[in-house]
Motif scaffolding. Structure first.
Motif, PDB file in Angstrom:
ATOM      1  N   ARG A   7       0.804  -1.217   0.000  1.00 20.95           N
ATOM      2  CA  ARG A   7       0.000   0.000   0.000  1.00 20.95           C
ATOM      3  C   ARG A   7       0.844   1.277   0.000  1.00 20.95           C
ATOM      4  NH1 ARG A   7      -4.918   1.013   4.155  1.00 20.95           N
ATOM      5  NH2 ARG A   7      -3.273   0.840   5.694  1.00 20.95           N
ATOM      6  N   CYS A   8       1.909   1.340   0.807  1.00 15.89           N
ATOM      7  CA  CYS A   8       2.658   2.604   0.898  1.00 15.89           C
ATOM      8  C   CYS A   8       4.135   2.489   0.520  1.00 15.89           C
ATOM      9  CB  CYS A   8       2.518   3.202   2.288  1.00 15.89           C
ATOM     10  SG  CYS A   8       3.483   2.360   3.567  1.00 15.89           S
ATOM     11  N   ALA A   9       4.594   1.302   0.158  1.00 16.62           N
ATOM     12  CA  ALA A   9       5.966   1.033  -0.287  1.00 16.62           C
ATOM     13  C   ALA A   9       7.015   1.176   0.813  1.00 16.62           C
ATOM     14  CB  ALA A   9       6.333   1.895  -1.487  1.00 16.62           C
ATOM     15  N   ASP A  10       6.626   1.180   2.070  1.00 13.27           N
ATOM     16  CA  ASP A  10       7.605   1.225   3.166  1.00 13.27           C
ATOM     17  C   ASP A  10       8.368  -0.098   3.197  1.00 13.27           C
ATOM     18  OD1 ASP A  10       8.960   1.262   5.664  1.00 13.27           O
ATOM     19  OD2 ASP A  10       7.436   2.571   6.498  1.00 13.27           O
ATOM     20  N   PRO A  11       9.693  -0.058   3.300  1.00  7.47           N
ATOM     21  CA  PRO A  11      10.470  -1.305   3.325  1.00  7.47           C
ATOM     22  C   PRO A  11      10.525  -1.986   4.697  1.00  7.47           C
ATOM     23  CG  PRO A  11      11.948   0.563   3.339  1.00  7.47           C
ATOM     24  CD  PRO A  11      10.545   1.116   3.208  1.00  7.47           C
ATOM     25  N   GLU A  12      10.043  -1.313   5.745  1.00 10.26           N
ATOM     26  CA  GLU A  12      10.106  -1.896   7.091  1.00 10.26           C
ATOM     27  C   GLU A  12       8.833  -2.692   7.374  1.00 10.26           C
ATOM     28  OE1 GLU A  12      10.333  -0.577  11.740  1.00 10.26           O
ATOM     29  OE2 GLU A  12      11.029   0.848  10.241  1.00 10.26           O
ATOM     30  N   ALA A  43      -1.660 -11.623  -5.484  1.00  7.02           N
ATOM     31  CA  ALA A  43      -0.696 -10.550  -5.754  1.00  7.02           C
ATOM     32  C   ALA A  43      -1.313  -9.162  -5.588  1.00  7.02           C
ATOM     33  CB  ALA A  43      -0.104 -10.710  -7.147  1.00  7.02           C
ATOM     34  N   ARG A  44      -2.592  -8.993  -5.889  1.00  8.67           N
ATOM     35  CA  ARG A  44      -3.212  -7.672  -5.761  1.00  8.67           C
ATOM     36  C   ARG A  44      -3.284  -7.207  -4.304  1.00  8.67           C
ATOM     37  NH1 ARG A  44      -7.347 -11.215  -6.582  1.00  8.67           N
ATOM     38  NH2 ARG A  44      -9.067 -11.114  -5.106  1.00  8.67           N
ATOM     39  N   ARG A  45      -3.009  -8.092  -3.355  1.00  9.49           N
ATOM     40  CA  ARG A  45      -2.990  -7.747  -1.936  1.00  9.49           C
ATOM     41  C   ARG A  45      -1.581  -7.780  -1.339  1.00  9.49           C
ATOM     42  NH1 ARG A  45      -6.959  -5.777  -3.125  1.00  9.49           N
ATOM     43  NH2 ARG A  45      -9.024  -6.644  -2.957  1.00  9.49           N
ATOM     44  N   GLU A  49       3.478  -3.860  -6.992  1.00 14.70           N
ATOM     45  CA  GLU A  49       3.299  -3.804  -8.441  1.00 14.70           C
ATOM     46  C   GLU A  49       1.864  -4.096  -8.864  1.00 14.70           C
ATOM     47  OE1 GLU A  49       4.722  -6.674 -12.062  1.00 14.70           O
ATOM     48  OE2 GLU A  49       6.235  -6.118 -10.578  1.00 14.70           O
ATOM     49  N   HIS A  50       1.190  -4.972  -8.136  1.00 18.30           N
ATOM     50  CA  HIS A  50      -0.178  -5.373  -8.484  1.00 18.30           C
ATOM     51  C   HIS A  50      -1.255  -4.741  -7.607  1.00 18.30           C
ATOM     52  CE1 HIS A  50       2.356  -8.649 -10.130  1.00 18.30           C
ATOM     53  NE2 HIS A  50       1.561  -8.465 -11.147  1.00 18.30           N
ATOM     54  N   TYR A  51      -0.853  -4.040  -6.550  1.00 22.30           N
ATOM     55  CA  TYR A  51      -1.818  -3.415  -5.639  1.00 22.30           C
ATOM     56  C   TYR A  51      -2.558  -2.315  -6.399  1.00 22.30           C
ATOM     57  CZ  TYR A  51      -3.662  -1.774  -1.163  1.00 22.30           C
ATOM     58  OH  TYR A  51      -4.485  -1.436  -0.122  1.00 22.30           O
ATOM     59  N   PRO A  52      -3.888  -2.224  -6.296  1.00 21.26           N
ATOM     60  CA  PRO A  52      -4.657  -1.220  -7.056  1.00 21.26           C
ATOM     61  C   PRO A  52      -4.150   0.207  -6.805  1.00 21.26           C
ATOM     62  CG  PRO A  52      -6.134  -2.778  -6.002  1.00 21.26           C
ATOM     63  CD  PRO A  52      -4.759  -3.053  -5.467  1.00 21.26           C
ATOM     64  N   GLU A  53      -3.852   0.898  -7.876  1.00 21.98           N
ATOM     65  CA  GLU A  53      -3.271   2.237  -7.782  1.00 21.98           C
ATOM     66  C   GLU A  53      -4.146   3.214  -6.997  1.00 21.98           C
ATOM     67  OE1 GLU A  53      -1.268   5.186 -10.919  1.00 21.98           O
ATOM     68  OE2 GLU A  53      -1.048   3.046 -11.374  1.00 21.98           O
ATOM     69  N   GLN A  54      -5.457   3.098  -7.124  1.00 19.58           N
ATOM     70  CA  GLN A  54      -6.342   4.046  -6.436  1.00 19.58           C
ATOM     71  C   GLN A  54      -6.311   3.877  -4.917  1.00 19.58           C
ATOM     72  OE1 GLN A  54      -7.361   1.550  -8.475  1.00 19.58           O
ATOM     73  NE2 GLN A  54      -9.345   0.761  -7.901  1.00 19.58           N
ATOM     74  N   PHE A  55      -5.758   2.764  -4.419  1.00 20.23           N
ATOM     75  CA  PHE A  55      -5.680   2.540  -2.975  1.00 20.23           C
ATOM     76  C   PHE A  55      -4.268   2.712  -2.422  1.00 20.23           C
ATOM     77  CE2 PHE A  55      -9.373  -0.144  -4.228  1.00 20.23           C
ATOM     78  CZ  PHE A  55     -10.336   0.633  -3.639  1.00 20.23           C
TER      79      PHE A  55
END
Length: 76
Positions: A7-12, A43-45, A49-55
């Motif tokens: 969702r937010c790309a945080d690596p931690e 993968a969408r969850r 790369e597959h997570y819905p862009e609007q979320f």
């Protein structure tokens, strides 16, 4: 491959719990946006790369988000 928050790309990423069957799945959580997911979900969850862009969230969106309202008491 390093896991990042879908969702937010945080690596931690933190492991919250694991399956009673060793290696079957883990439940992971992002400490920045609090998103949680099981490693066996689609993968969408589980994949940025597959997570819905609007979320998807950015650090700016998280910082300026309104407060989450409290849950009202149950009706009697």
């Amino acid at each position: 491959m390093q896991t990042i928050c879908p969702r937010c790309a945080d690596p931690e990423i933190r492991t919250v719990t694991t399956s009673p069957v060793p290696g079957a799945w883990e439940v992971l959580q992002c400490p920045r946006c609090l998103y949680m997911w099981r490693t066996t979900e689609p993968a969408r969850r589980t994949s940025r790369e597959h997570y819905p862009e609007q979320f998807r969230l950015t650090p700016e969106a998280i910082a300026t988000a309104s407060e989450v309202p409290t849950i009202p008491p149950l009706r009697g």
